[in-house]
Design a protein around this motif. Structure first.
Motif, PDB file in Angstrom:
ATOM      1  N   SER A   1       1.391  -1.131  -0.089  1.00  0.00           N
ATOM      2  CA  SER A   1      -0.234  -0.077  -0.156  1.00  0.00           C
ATOM      3  C   SER A   1       1.172   1.697   0.482  1.00  0.00           C
ATOM      4  CB  SER A   1      -0.830  -0.007   1.663  1.00  0.00           C
ATOM      5  OG  SER A   1      -0.292  -0.079   2.784  1.00  0.00           O
ATOM      6  N   ALA A   2       0.310   2.188  -0.113  1.00  0.00           N
ATOM      7  CA  ALA A   2       0.926   3.884  -0.147  1.00  0.00           C
ATOM      8  C   ALA A   2       1.560   4.051   1.119  1.00  0.00           C
ATOM      9  CB  ALA A   2      -0.587   4.777  -0.024  1.00  0.00           C
ATOM     10  N   ALA A   3       1.014   3.209   2.080  1.00  0.00           N
ATOM     11  CA  ALA A   3       1.363   3.307   3.823  1.00  0.00           C
ATOM     12  C   ALA A   3       2.788   2.288   3.606  1.00  0.00           C
ATOM     13  CB  ALA A   3       0.767   3.167   4.954  1.00  0.00           C
ATOM     14  N   PHE A   4       3.185   1.184   2.644  1.00  0.00           N
ATOM     15  CA  PHE A   4       4.334   0.771   2.966  1.00  0.00           C
ATOM     16  C   PHE A   4       5.151   1.036   1.619  1.00  0.00           C
ATOM     17  CE2 PHE A   4       6.682  -2.499   0.280  1.00  0.00           C
ATOM     18  CZ  PHE A   4       7.110  -2.824   1.304  1.00  0.00           C
ATOM     19  N   TRP A   5       5.208   2.201   0.905  1.00  0.00           N
ATOM     20  CA  TRP A   5       5.785   2.268   0.101  1.00  0.00           C
ATOM     21  C   TRP A   5       6.474   3.799   0.939  1.00  0.00           C
ATOM     22  CZ3 TRP A   5       8.384  -0.395  -2.981  1.00  0.00           C
ATOM     23  CH2 TRP A   5       7.871  -0.716  -3.435  1.00  0.00           C
ATOM     24  N   ARG A   6       5.444   4.859   1.693  1.00  0.00           N
ATOM     25  CA  ARG A   6       6.008   5.675   3.004  1.00  0.00           C
ATOM     26  C   ARG A   6       7.294   5.133   3.992  1.00  0.00           C
ATOM     27  NH1 ARG A   6       1.147   6.955   2.493  1.00  0.00           N
ATOM     28  NH2 ARG A   6      -0.181   6.429   4.525  1.00  0.00           N
ATOM     29  N   GLU A   7       7.377   3.685   4.299  1.00  0.00           N
ATOM     30  CA  GLU A   7       7.966   2.869   5.505  1.00  0.00           C
ATOM     31  C   GLU A   7       8.884   3.192   4.149  1.00  0.00           C
ATOM     32  OE1 GLU A   7       7.280   3.309   8.689  1.00  0.00           O
ATOM     33  OE2 GLU A   7       4.824   3.055   8.947  1.00  0.00           O
ATOM     34  N   VAL A   8       9.183   2.557   3.342  1.00  0.00           N
ATOM     35  CA  VAL A   8      10.579   2.452   2.721  1.00  0.00           C
ATOM     36  C   VAL A   8      10.908   3.368   2.775  1.00  0.00           C
ATOM     37  CG1 VAL A   8      11.010   1.359   0.444  1.00  0.00           C
ATOM     38  CG2 VAL A   8       9.428   0.516   1.839  1.00  0.00           C
ATOM     39  N   LYS A   9      10.408   4.447   1.959  1.00  0.00           N
ATOM     40  CA  LYS A   9      11.359   6.291   1.574  1.00  0.00           C
ATOM     41  C   LYS A   9      11.612   6.625   3.021  1.00  0.00           C
ATOM     42  CE  LYS A   9      10.179   9.997  -0.783  1.00  0.00           C
ATOM     43  NZ  LYS A   9       9.737  10.430  -2.347  1.00  0.00           N
ATOM     44  N   LYS A  10      10.865   6.807   3.986  1.00  0.00           N
ATOM     45  CA  LYS A  10      11.150   7.337   5.329  1.00  0.00           C
ATOM     46  C   LYS A  10      12.606   6.245   5.242  1.00  0.00           C
ATOM     47  CE  LYS A  10       8.070   6.609   8.379  1.00  0.00           C
ATOM     48  NZ  LYS A  10       7.159   6.771   9.101  1.00  0.00           N
ATOM     49  N   ILE A  11      13.310   5.170   5.044  1.00  0.00           N
ATOM     50  CA  ILE A  11      14.675   4.394   6.139  1.00  0.00           C
ATOM     51  C   ILE A  11      15.102   5.099   4.356  1.00  0.00           C
ATOM     52  CG2 ILE A  11      15.464   2.405   6.520  1.00  0.00           C
ATOM     53  CD1 ILE A  11      13.530   3.523   8.093  1.00  0.00           C
ATOM     54  N   LEU A  12      15.111   4.953   2.820  1.00  0.00           N
ATOM     55  CA  LEU A  12      15.788   4.371   2.048  1.00  0.00           C
ATOM     56  C   LEU A  12      15.114   5.248   1.060  1.00  0.00           C
ATOM     57  CD1 LEU A  12      16.746   0.814   1.122  1.00  0.00           C
ATOM     58  CD2 LEU A  12      17.922   1.922   2.365  1.00  0.00           C
ATOM     59  N   PRO A  13      15.369   7.157   1.077  1.00  0.00           N
ATOM     60  CA  PRO A  13      14.945   8.046   0.109  1.00  0.00           C
ATOM     61  C   PRO A  13      15.131   6.952  -1.231  1.00  0.00           C
ATOM     62  CG  PRO A  13      15.979   8.801   2.242  1.00  0.00           C
ATOM     63  CD  PRO A  13      15.841   7.467   2.485  1.00  0.00           C
ATOM     64  N   ASP A  14      15.907   7.088  -1.538  1.00  0.00           N
ATOM     65  CA  ASP A  14      16.267   6.203  -2.625  1.00  0.00           C
ATOM     66  C   ASP A  14      15.893   5.129  -3.341  1.00  0.00           C
ATOM     67  OD1 ASP A  14      18.243   5.030  -1.567  1.00  0.00           O
ATOM     68  OD2 ASP A  14      19.362   5.282  -2.353  1.00  0.00           O
ATOM     69  N   TYR A  15      15.101   4.196  -2.934  1.00  0.00           N
ATOM     70  CA  TYR A  15      14.677   3.103  -2.946  1.00  0.00           C
ATOM     71  C   TYR A  15      14.428   2.571  -4.611  1.00  0.00           C
ATOM     72  CZ  TYR A  15       9.698   4.112  -3.061  1.00  0.00           C
ATOM     73  OH  TYR A  15       8.244   4.867  -3.305  1.00  0.00           O
ATOM     74  N   ARG A  16      13.927   4.061  -4.902  1.00  0.00           N
ATOM     75  CA  ARG A  16      12.845   3.895  -6.471  1.00  0.00           C
ATOM     76  C   ARG A  16      14.799   3.472  -7.313  1.00  0.00           C
ATOM     77  NH1 ARG A  16       9.062   7.857  -5.803  1.00  0.00           N
ATOM     78  NH2 ARG A  16       6.984   5.859  -5.616  1.00  0.00           N
ATOM     79  N   GLU A  17      15.451   4.553  -6.464  1.00  0.00           N
ATOM     80  CA  GLU A  17      16.785   4.442  -7.652  1.00  0.00           C
ATOM     81  C   GLU A  17      17.295   2.689  -7.783  1.00  0.00           C
ATOM     82  OE1 GLU A  17      21.160   5.965  -7.601  1.00  0.00           O
ATOM     83  OE2 GLU A  17      19.561   7.603  -7.957  1.00  0.00           O
ATOM     84  N   ARG A  18      17.191   2.301  -6.192  1.00  0.00           N
ATOM     85  CA  ARG A  18      18.166   0.446  -6.231  1.00  0.00           C
ATOM     86  C   ARG A  18      16.818  -0.153  -6.686  1.00  0.00           C
ATOM     87  NH1 ARG A  18      20.796   1.300  -0.168  1.00  0.00           N
ATOM     88  NH2 ARG A  18      20.551   3.378  -0.093  1.00  0.00           N
ATOM     89  N   GLU A  19      15.254  -0.137  -6.673  1.00  0.00           N
ATOM     90  CA  GLU A  19      14.667  -0.581  -7.403  1.00  0.00           C
ATOM     91  C   GLU A  19      15.255  -1.218  -9.296  1.00  0.00           C
ATOM     92  OE1 GLU A  19      10.511  -1.137  -5.844  1.00  0.00           O
ATOM     93  OE2 GLU A  19      11.210   0.210  -6.350  1.00  0.00           O
ATOM     94  N   GLY A  20      15.603  -0.080  -9.122  1.00  0.00           N
ATOM     95  CA  GLY A  20      15.674   0.449 -10.690  1.00  0.00           C
ATOM     96  C   GLY A  20      16.872  -0.760 -11.542  1.00  0.00           C
ATOM     97  N   LYS A  21      18.069  -0.162  -9.960  1.00  0.00           N
ATOM     98  CA  LYS A  21      19.560  -1.621 -10.326  1.00  0.00           C
ATOM     99  C   LYS A  21      19.194  -2.730  -9.966  1.00  0.00           C
ATOM    100  CE  LYS A  21      22.598   1.969  -8.983  1.00  0.00           C
ATOM    101  NZ  LYS A  21      23.422   2.491  -8.153  1.00  0.00           N
ATOM    102  N   ILE A  22      18.201  -2.766  -9.444  1.00  0.00           N
ATOM    103  CA  ILE A  22      17.273  -4.713  -9.653  1.00  0.00           C
ATOM    104  C   ILE A  22      17.100  -5.312 -10.638  1.00  0.00           C
ATOM    105  CG2 ILE A  22      16.217  -6.578  -7.524  1.00  0.00           C
ATOM    106  CD1 ILE A  22      16.966  -4.613  -5.647  1.00  0.00           C
ATOM    107  N   ARG A  23      15.829  -4.442 -11.146  1.00  0.00           N
ATOM    108  CA  ARG A  23      14.945  -4.581 -12.275  1.00  0.00           C
ATOM    109  C   ARG A  23      16.036  -4.786 -13.522  1.00  0.00           C
ATOM    110  NH1 ARG A  23      12.034  -0.069 -12.106  1.00  0.00           N
ATOM    111  NH2 ARG A  23      10.992  -1.065 -10.014  1.00  0.00           N
ATOM    112  N   THR A  24      17.150  -3.862 -13.388  1.00  0.00           N
ATOM    113  CA  THR A  24      17.977  -3.831 -14.848  1.00  0.00           C
ATOM    114  C   THR A  24      19.075  -5.203 -14.406  1.00  0.00           C
ATOM    115  OG1 THR A  24      17.853  -1.901 -15.005  1.00  0.00           O
ATOM    116  CG2 THR A  24      19.860  -3.069 -15.497  1.00  0.00           C
TER     117      THR A  24
END
Length: 183
Positions: A150-173
């Motif tokens: 949920s949005a609440a889940f992603w807020r928790e992730v972002k709180k700890i790792l503000p750059d989580y989307r970049e890291r996710e992109g590296k995993i996808r690549t």
């Protein structure tokens, strides 16, 4: 008639997908007649062909990483040691507790969190860059707080790792460009 792998479950709809090995997979309701499923596959032949071509293209550019049994055992032990340390740091920072931590041979998931807060991580995470391993650990720890995406889940992730989307992109690549094979 095209061959396909049929997976029946308690779903209401029929779906198609193409896996990395170019297999056509059909998911269908348990009680749907086989003739109706065959008809569905026939009607979607153009979709299947276009997605098979796309998957072949993706596979053509992939690098194969071969891991021997000895390396696999070493990677398991390294994963147990390293991920244990990352877990300790982030669990304390986030104020969460997990019930159990295991290393698995999972091929399609980097990590998982059970409903009872037991965490599992594939030894394959050790092939990812260090910042991506951190992301996998934080992602699963956040599931202890929110057992969903949920949005609440992603807020928790972002709180700890503000750059989580970049890291996710590296995993996808990494996943798109590499195939991990065990011997």
């Amino acid at each position: 008639m095209r061959t396909y792998r049929l997976i029946r479950s308690d779903r209401k709809t029929v779906s198609l997908c193409i896996d990395e090995d170019l297999n056509v997979i059909v998911r269908a309701p348990k009680r749907l007649a086989k003739t109706a499923i065959d008809d569905f596959v026939s009607r979607h032949e153009a979709w299947i062909e276009s997605h098979l071509a796309r998957r072949r293209e993706l596979n053509a550019g992939r690098r194969t990483i071969t891991v021997t049994a000895v390396e696999e055992a070493r990677l398991r032990e390294t994963a147990r040691r390293e991920l244990s340390g990352i877990l300790a740091v982030y669990a304390a920072r986030m104020g969460v507790a997990y019930t159990r931590f295991t290393i698995t041979g999972a091929r399609t998931r980097w990590g998982s969190c059970s409903g009872k807060n037991a965490l599992s991580f594939s030894w394959r995470t050790m092939l990812l860059p260090p910042e991506c391993r951190e992301y996998v650990v934080v992602h699963e720890l956040c599931h202890i707080l929110q057992h969903n995406h949920s949005a609440a889940f992603w807020r928790e992730v972002k709180k700890i790792l503000p750059d989580y989307r970049e890291r996710e992109g590296k995993i996808r690549t990494f996943s798109k460009e590499n195939e991990i094979v065990t011997e």
